[in-house]
Design a protein around this motif. Structure first.
Motif, PDB file in Angstrom:
ATOM      1  N   PHE A 102       6.931  -7.469   4.294  1.00 20.47           N
ATOM      2  CA  PHE A 102       7.677  -8.492   4.433  1.00 20.47           C
ATOM      3  C   PHE A 102       8.206  -8.498   5.752  1.00 20.47           C
ATOM      4  CE2 PHE A 102       7.896  -9.517  -0.374  1.00 20.47           C
ATOM      5  CZ  PHE A 102       6.668 -10.080  -0.573  1.00 20.47           C
ATOM      6  N   ALA A 103       8.915  -7.223   5.879  1.00 23.49           N
ATOM      7  CA  ALA A 103       9.741  -7.289   7.186  1.00 23.49           C
ATOM      8  C   ALA A 103       8.978  -7.528   8.583  1.00 23.49           C
ATOM      9  CB  ALA A 103      10.261  -5.829   7.296  1.00 23.49           C
ATOM     10  N   TYR A 104       7.844  -6.962   8.396  1.00 19.71           N
ATOM     11  CA  TYR A 104       6.683  -7.145   9.497  1.00 19.71           C
ATOM     12  C   TYR A 104       6.139  -8.635   9.810  1.00 19.71           C
ATOM     13  CZ  TYR A 104       2.862  -6.655  12.790  1.00 19.71           C
ATOM     14  OH  TYR A 104       1.773  -6.959  13.741  1.00 19.71           O
ATOM     15  N   THR A 107      11.952   1.635   5.248  1.00 19.18           N
ATOM     16  CA  THR A 107      10.614   1.176   5.536  1.00 19.18           C
ATOM     17  C   THR A 107      10.938  -0.287   6.004  1.00 19.18           C
ATOM     18  OG1 THR A 107       8.449   0.924   4.568  1.00 19.18           O
ATOM     19  CG2 THR A 107      10.165   0.123   3.213  1.00 19.18           C
ATOM     20  N   VAL A 108      12.047  -1.036   5.483  1.00 17.18           N
ATOM     21  CA  VAL A 108      12.367  -2.212   6.342  1.00 17.18           C
ATOM     22  C   VAL A 108      12.458  -2.195   7.578  1.00 17.18           C
ATOM     23  CG1 VAL A 108      13.905  -4.251   6.220  1.00 17.18           C
ATOM     24  CG2 VAL A 108      12.787  -3.771   4.077  1.00 17.18           C
ATOM     25  N   ALA A 109      13.458  -1.443   7.851  1.00 13.58           N
ATOM     26  CA  ALA A 109      13.783  -1.193   9.541  1.00 13.58           C
ATOM     27  C   ALA A 109      12.432  -0.841  10.444  1.00 13.58           C
ATOM     28  CB  ALA A 109      14.614   0.121   9.506  1.00 13.58           C
ATOM     29  N   MET A 110      11.496  -0.052   9.762  1.00 11.06           N
ATOM     30  CA  MET A 110      10.284   0.112  10.478  1.00 11.06           C
ATOM     31  C   MET A 110       9.457  -1.186  10.679  1.00 11.06           C
ATOM     32  SD  MET A 110       9.046   4.091   9.310  1.00 11.06           S
ATOM     33  CE  MET A 110       9.041   3.502   7.451  1.00 11.06           C
ATOM     34  N   ARG A 142       8.514  -2.590  14.289  1.00  8.39           N
ATOM     35  CA  ARG A 142       7.312  -3.164  14.765  1.00  8.39           C
ATOM     36  C   ARG A 142       7.012  -4.444  15.004  1.00  8.39           C
ATOM     37  NH1 ARG A 142       1.937  -2.710  10.602  1.00  8.39           N
ATOM     38  NH2 ARG A 142       0.320  -3.470  11.934  1.00  8.39           N
ATOM     39  N   ARG A 143       7.792  -5.469  14.493  1.00  7.45           N
ATOM     40  CA  ARG A 143       7.672  -6.796  14.575  1.00  7.45           C
ATOM     41  C   ARG A 143       8.084  -7.088  15.906  1.00  7.45           C
ATOM     42  NH1 ARG A 143       7.167 -11.692  11.834  1.00  7.45           N
ATOM     43  NH2 ARG A 143       8.514 -13.299  12.916  1.00  7.45           N
ATOM     44  N   ARG A 144       9.458  -6.469  16.421  1.00 11.37           N
ATOM     45  CA  ARG A 144       9.947  -6.623  17.680  1.00 11.37           C
ATOM     46  C   ARG A 144       9.096  -6.178  18.652  1.00 11.37           C
ATOM     47  NH1 ARG A 144      14.919  -5.254  15.092  1.00 11.37           N
ATOM     48  NH2 ARG A 144      14.510  -3.194  15.533  1.00 11.37           N
ATOM     49  N   ALA A 145       8.449  -4.958  18.602  1.00 10.55           N
ATOM     50  CA  ALA A 145       7.596  -4.394  19.512  1.00 10.55           C
ATOM     51  C   ALA A 145       6.091  -4.930  19.618  1.00 10.55           C
ATOM     52  CB  ALA A 145       7.040  -2.825  19.155  1.00 10.55           C
ATOM     53  N   SER A 146       5.811  -5.466  18.440  1.00  7.47           N
ATOM     54  CA  SER A 146       4.368  -6.295  18.590  1.00  7.47           C
ATOM     55  C   SER A 146       4.325  -7.418  17.532  1.00  7.47           C
ATOM     56  CB  SER A 146       3.097  -5.204  18.242  1.00  7.47           C
ATOM     57  OG  SER A 146       1.942  -5.817  18.329  1.00  7.47           O
ATOM     58  N   PRO A 147       4.958  -8.687  17.899  1.00  4.25           N
ATOM     59  CA  PRO A 147       4.914  -9.608  16.831  1.00  4.25           C
ATOM     60  C   PRO A 147       3.691  -9.974  16.347  1.00  4.25           C
ATOM     61  CG  PRO A 147       6.180 -10.127  18.799  1.00  4.25           C
ATOM     62  CD  PRO A 147       5.275  -8.984  19.390  1.00  4.25           C
ATOM     63  N   PRO A 148       3.524 -10.144  15.032  1.00  7.68           N
ATOM     64  CA  PRO A 148       2.294 -10.649  14.397  1.00  7.68           C
ATOM     65  C   PRO A 148       1.986 -11.951  14.496  1.00  7.68           C
ATOM     66  CG  PRO A 148       3.835 -10.710  12.711  1.00  7.68           C
ATOM     67  CD  PRO A 148       4.589  -9.968  14.242  1.00  7.68           C
ATOM     68  N   PRO A 149       1.011 -12.510  14.207  1.00  7.24           N
ATOM     69  CA  PRO A 149       0.517 -13.992  14.269  1.00  7.24           C
ATOM     70  C   PRO A 149       1.380 -14.591  12.884  1.00  7.24           C
ATOM     71  CG  PRO A 149      -1.143 -12.713  13.197  1.00  7.24           C
ATOM     72  CD  PRO A 149      -0.374 -11.674  14.043  1.00  7.24           C
ATOM     73  N   ALA A 167       0.329 -12.050   7.885  1.00  8.32           N
ATOM     74  CA  ALA A 167      -0.050 -10.638   8.486  1.00  8.32           C
ATOM     75  C   ALA A 167      -0.956  -9.563   7.763  1.00  8.32           C
ATOM     76  CB  ALA A 167       1.082  -9.916   9.392  1.00  8.32           C
ATOM     77  N   LEU A 168      -1.858 -10.327   7.240  1.00  2.00           N
ATOM     78  CA  LEU A 168      -2.698  -9.426   6.285  1.00  2.00           C
ATOM     79  C   LEU A 168      -4.149  -9.501   6.698  1.00  2.00           C
ATOM     80  CD1 LEU A 168      -1.550 -10.799   2.704  1.00  2.00           C
ATOM     81  CD2 LEU A 168      -1.321  -8.713   3.552  1.00  2.00           C
ATOM     82  N   PRO A 169      -4.855  -8.482   6.524  1.00  2.00           N
ATOM     83  CA  PRO A 169      -4.528  -7.062   5.749  1.00  2.00           C
ATOM     84  C   PRO A 169      -3.251  -6.307   6.608  1.00  2.00           C
ATOM     85  CG  PRO A 169      -6.615  -6.763   6.821  1.00  2.00           C
ATOM     86  CD  PRO A 169      -6.253  -7.936   6.975  1.00  2.00           C
ATOM     87  N   HIS A 170      -2.517  -5.464   5.841  1.00  4.98           N
ATOM     88  CA  HIS A 170      -1.378  -4.989   6.444  1.00  4.98           C
ATOM     89  C   HIS A 170      -1.556  -3.524   5.974  1.00  4.98           C
ATOM     90  CE1 HIS A 170       2.515  -3.961   7.859  1.00  4.98           C
ATOM     91  NE2 HIS A 170       2.998  -3.289   6.542  1.00  4.98           N
ATOM     92  N   VAL A 171      -1.241  -2.650   7.121  1.00  2.00           N
ATOM     93  CA  VAL A 171      -1.203  -1.167   6.903  1.00  2.00           C
ATOM     94  C   VAL A 171       0.039  -0.600   7.066  1.00  2.00           C
ATOM     95  CG1 VAL A 171      -2.241   0.910   7.863  1.00  2.00           C
ATOM     96  CG2 VAL A 171      -3.719  -1.201   7.976  1.00  2.00           C
ATOM     97  N   TYR A 172       0.439   0.497   6.112  1.00  6.71           N
ATOM     98  CA  TYR A 172       1.512   1.093   5.966  1.00  6.71           C
ATOM     99  C   TYR A 172       1.253   2.317   5.832  1.00  6.71           C
ATOM    100  CZ  TYR A 172       5.226   3.353   3.150  1.00  6.71           C
ATOM    101  OH  TYR A 172       6.021   4.365   2.450  1.00  6.71           O
ATOM    102  N   SER A 173       2.050   3.254   6.977  1.00  5.32           N
ATOM    103  CA  SER A 173       1.570   4.594   6.966  1.00  5.32           C
ATOM    104  C   SER A 173       2.887   5.440   6.441  1.00  5.32           C
ATOM    105  CB  SER A 173       1.357   5.187   8.509  1.00  5.32           C
ATOM    106  OG  SER A 173       0.543   4.271   8.858  1.00  5.32           O
ATOM    107  N   ALA A 174       2.376   6.650   5.707  1.00  2.00           N
ATOM    108  CA  ALA A 174       3.431   7.396   5.131  1.00  2.00           C
ATOM    109  C   ALA A 174       2.923   8.767   5.007  1.00  2.00           C
ATOM    110  CB  ALA A 174       3.958   6.962   3.879  1.00  2.00           C
ATOM    111  N   ARG A 175       3.641   9.495   4.526  1.00  2.00           N
ATOM    112  CA  ARG A 175       3.357  11.153   4.214  1.00  2.00           C
ATOM    113  C   ARG A 175       3.828  11.736   2.990  1.00  2.00           C
ATOM    114  NH1 ARG A 175       1.495  14.728   8.183  1.00  2.00           N
ATOM    115  NH2 ARG A 175       1.872  13.433   9.858  1.00  2.00           N
ATOM    116  N   ALA A 176       2.945  12.429   2.353  1.00  2.00           N
ATOM    117  CA  ALA A 176       3.393  12.960   0.918  1.00  2.00           C
ATOM    118  C   ALA A 176       4.524  14.224   0.946  1.00  2.00           C
ATOM    119  CB  ALA A 176       2.288  13.513   0.156  1.00  2.00           C
TER     120      ALA A 176
END
Length: 200
Positions: free
Chosen positions: A66-68, A11-14, A18-25, A29-38
């Motif tokens: 934290f990573a993003y 999840t840190v790698a993801m 994402r940070r490299r592809a689309s740098p946050p302000p 960077a809140l609110p933050h959305v994390y996506s997952a699957r059960a």
């Protein structure tokens, strides 16, 4: 332990990708959305997302945040450790096997002692199925001393974080969470269970 560490690394790698592809302000960077699957590792015998898996995904959401946001690099450089002090969760509806979901994370409160975050579990249809509130203190790993979270956030972001925008219901949740935290600290600092049993 190894599996848990591997999931954190993933999840840190993801978050970094994402940070490299689309740098946050600048900032958290809140609110933050994390996506997952059960997945299989998250399911209970009834093929629902296990109760403890919600807390795991809340933790993974924080690592991803934290990573993003870039906070992870600051934490590593300063050798800081976040110590969870209190956590409360409410479940409304189950999440079925392989179903996608999101964890929406927002800052609830920062004071001189601790930082409090709110995690809301949301299905792809937009339904809120669980809510977790967690507070943590920040420790300097080099000295073992506890630090003031607000000053660290200002140092990391370069500015004072904006006041959290909470709904009336969320403000009430935060108030009750403080009450529950105080009561639980009082209970854990009282005499041992063995003493209570012997005296009853």
């Amino acid at each position: 332990m190894a599996l848990h560490s591997a999931r954190i690394a993933g999840t840190v790698a993801m978050g970094l990708a994402r940070r490299r592809a689309s740098p946050p302000p600048p900032g958290l960077a809140l609110p933050h959305v994390y996506s997952a699957r059960a997945g299989w590792l998250d399911l209970d015998p009834y093929l629902h997302l296990n109760n403890t898996a919600y807390l795991l995904h809340a933790e993974l959401a924080r690592w991803n945040l934290f990573a993003y946001s870039g906070l992870l690099a600051f934490v590593a450089r300063r050798r800081l450790v976040f110590l969870v002090t209190n956590s409360a969760i409410s479940y409304r509806s189950p999440i079925g096997p392989w179903k996608p979901f999101e964890v929406h994370t927002q800052l609830a409160e920062v004071d001189e002692r601790q930082i409090t975050l709110m995690h809301t579990f949301v299905t792809k249809s937009g339904r809120r199925v669980a809510h977790n509130v967690v507070s943590a203190r920040v420790m300097d790993a080099s000295t073992g001393s506890l630090l003031e979270p607000m000053s660290l956030l200002v140092e990391a972001a370069g500015h004072v974080p904006p006041e959290p925008e909470l709904s009336e219901d969320e403000v009430e949740v935060l108030y009750r969470f403080r009450e529950l935290s105080t009561a639980m600290r009082s209970a854990t600092s009282s005499r041992s269970i063995g003493d209570k049993v012997r005296r009853s």
